[in-house]
Scaffold this motif. Structure first.
Motif, short mmCIF file in Angstrom:
data_model
loop_
_atom_site.label_atom_id
_atom_site.label_comp_id
_atom_site.label_asym_id
_atom_site.label_seq_id
_atom_site.Cartn_x
_atom_site.Cartn_y
_atom_site.Cartn_z
N ASN A 11 0.73 -1.03 0.06
CA ASN A 11 0.02 -0.01 0.00
C ASN A 11 0.87 1.26 0.06
O ASN A 11 0.65 2.09 0.81
N ALA A 12 1.66 1.39 -1.08
CA ALA A 12 2.65 2.50 -0.98
C ALA A 12 2.30 3.48 -1.94
O ALA A 12 3.45 4.12 -2.36
N SER A 41 -1.75 -5.24 -2.56
CA SER A 41 -2.21 -4.20 -1.95
C SER A 41 -3.77 -3.75 -2.38
O SER A 41 -4.14 -4.37 -3.34
N SER A 42 -4.32 -2.91 -1.55
CA SER A 42 -5.26 -2.39 -1.92
C SER A 42 -5.48 -1.01 -2.49
O SER A 42 -6.49 -0.34 -2.82
N LYS A 58 5.07 -9.69 -7.47
CA LYS A 58 3.84 -9.39 -6.85
C LYS A 58 3.86 -10.73 -5.59
O LYS A 58 3.90 -11.96 -6.04
N ILE A 59 3.67 -10.71 -4.41
CA ILE A 59 3.59 -11.58 -3.50
C ILE A 59 2.12 -11.47 -2.61
O ILE A 59 1.76 -10.46 -2.66
N ASN A 60 1.73 -12.78 -2.41
CA ASN A 60 0.61 -12.67 -1.40
C ASN A 60 0.94 -12.27 -0.12
O ASN A 60 2.04 -12.40 0.34
N LYS A 61 0.10 -11.62 0.65
CA LYS A 61 0.04 -11.23 2.10
C LYS A 61 0.70 -12.34 2.87
O LYS A 61 1.43 -12.28 3.90
N THR A 62 0.25 -13.45 2.60
CA THR A 62 0.62 -14.82 3.34
C THR A 62 2.17 -15.02 3.23
O THR A 62 2.51 -15.94 4.01
#
Length: 281
Positions: A11-12, A41-42, A58-62
C-alpha cells in the motif's frame, strides 16, 4: 561497483512516485536494477509500477516475511552491492547512494553500511533518531563489543548496503522467518565473521513514524519474539541498551521543554516494556 536496490512495498501509493524518482536521480553510482517486491495491496501502487515500467514481483500477504522477502530478492541479484531500503524513507540528496556505498570495495573490510536517519516531526522519534544516528560517522568491529555491547550490532535496513558476496557467504538470514530485526540479525553475523560495519552520517534519509500506543506495543512485542528466538543476543545487554535510550529521550525532552513528548513518554515507554516482555514470554 554495481548496485542492486531492494525495496519491499505494501500500500505504497503515497510514497512510490517520490521514492522512485529519488532513486532514478542518484548520481555518481552504477545502479544495475531497482527491485520492488509488492505485497498484494488495495491501493494503486501496482498501477504506478506498471505505468512506469518498474521491475517488481508481486507476492501474497501470507508470503510476506521481513527476512525472507529480502533474502529471496538478494539471491536473485547479480550486482556487487545489495542496497536495502523501505518504502517510507524520503531521499532528498542525489548523492545519498554514493555516500552510502563508496566505502564498500573489493579490498575493504567494511562490507556493510547504513545511513543517517532524520525525523519528520518533533515527537519521541526526534530524540531516538538523535541517539541512534549521530552527526559523525563511525566504524564498528568485533573489537567494539566489550565497549558497545548490543549497540555494536545496531543496523537499519531502512537504508543500508551489504556486499553481495559477503551476504551470500554468510547465508543471508539463514532462511529464517524473522518477525522483525532482520537487520540486527545480519549485522551480528557480519561482525562475528570479522568484518566491519560503517555508519555513514553523510548518507541521509528522512524517516520516522507516528505510531499509536497499540502500534508501539505490537512493534515491541515482535521485537520481544525476535530476542526470545535469538536469545544469544541477551548476553550483550538488551535491557541496558533500552534503558540508555529511554534516559536520553527523557533528558532531551526536558532540556527542550517538549511538552508533547513529556506527556507521551511514560505511556510510550510502558507500551515498549510490556510489549517486549509479552513477546519474550
Amino acid at each position: 561497483m554495481s548496485i542492486d536496490i531492494i525495496c519491499p512495498l505494501y500500500n505504497a501509493a503515497s510514497y512510490i512516485e517520490s521514492l522512485n524518482n529519488s532513486l532514478l536521480f542518484q548520481e555518481n553510482v552504477n545502479i544495475n536494477k531497482i527491485n520492488y517486491i509488492l505485497t498484494e495491496s488495495s491501493d494503486k501502487t501496482e498501477e504506478f509500477l506498471k505505468k512506469n515500467n518498474c521491475s517488481y514481483k508481486k507476492i501474497n500477504k501470507t508470503d510476506f516475511s521481513h527476512s525472507l522477502v529480502r533474502e529471496n530478492a538478494a539471491y536473485k541479484c547479480t550486482s556487487d552491492i545489495l542496497v536495502f531500503i523501505t518504502q517510507d524513507v524520503i531521499i532528498k540528496d542525489k548523492n545519498w547512494l554514493y555516500e552510502l556505498t563508496k566505502d564498500i570495495t573489493e579490498t575493504s573490510d567494511i562490507v556493510a553500511t547504513y545511513s543517517r536517519q532524520l525525523p519528520n516531526d518533533n515527537g519521541i522519534e526526534k530524540y531516538t533518531r538523535e541517539k541512534n544516528y549521530p552527526k559523525d560517522s563511525f566504524i564498528v568491529s568485533k573489537d567494539d563489543i566489550e565497549r558497545l555491547g548490543l549497540k555494536t550490532f545496531f543496523f537499519s535496513d531502512a537504508s543500508s548496503a551489504i556486499r553481495r558476496d559477503i551476504f551470500n557467504k554468510l547465508n543471508g538470514y539463514d532462511r529464517k522467518n524473522l518477525p522483525t530485526n532482520e537487520d540486527m540479525y545480519i549485522a551480528h553475523k557480519i561482525i562475528m565473521a570479522g568484518y566491519k560495519i560503517k555508519y555513514c552520517a553523510s548518507s541521509v534519509v528522512y524517516h520516522s513514524h507516528k505510531f499509536s500506543l497499540k502500534e508501539v506495543y505490537n512493534r515491541y512485542r515482535l521485537t520481544g519474539i525476535f530476542f526470545k528466538e535469538n536469545n544469544y543476543l541477551d548476553k550483550y545487554g538488551t535491557n541496558k541498551a533500552g534503558g540508555s535510550l529511554a534516559t536520553y529521550v527523557l533528558k532531551r525532552a526536558i532540556d527542550e521543554k517538549n511538552i508533547k513528548v513529556l506527556v507521551r513518554f511514560p505511556f510510550d515507554m510502558l507500551a515498549r516494556i510490556i510489549g517486549m516482555k509479552v513477546g519474550k514470554r
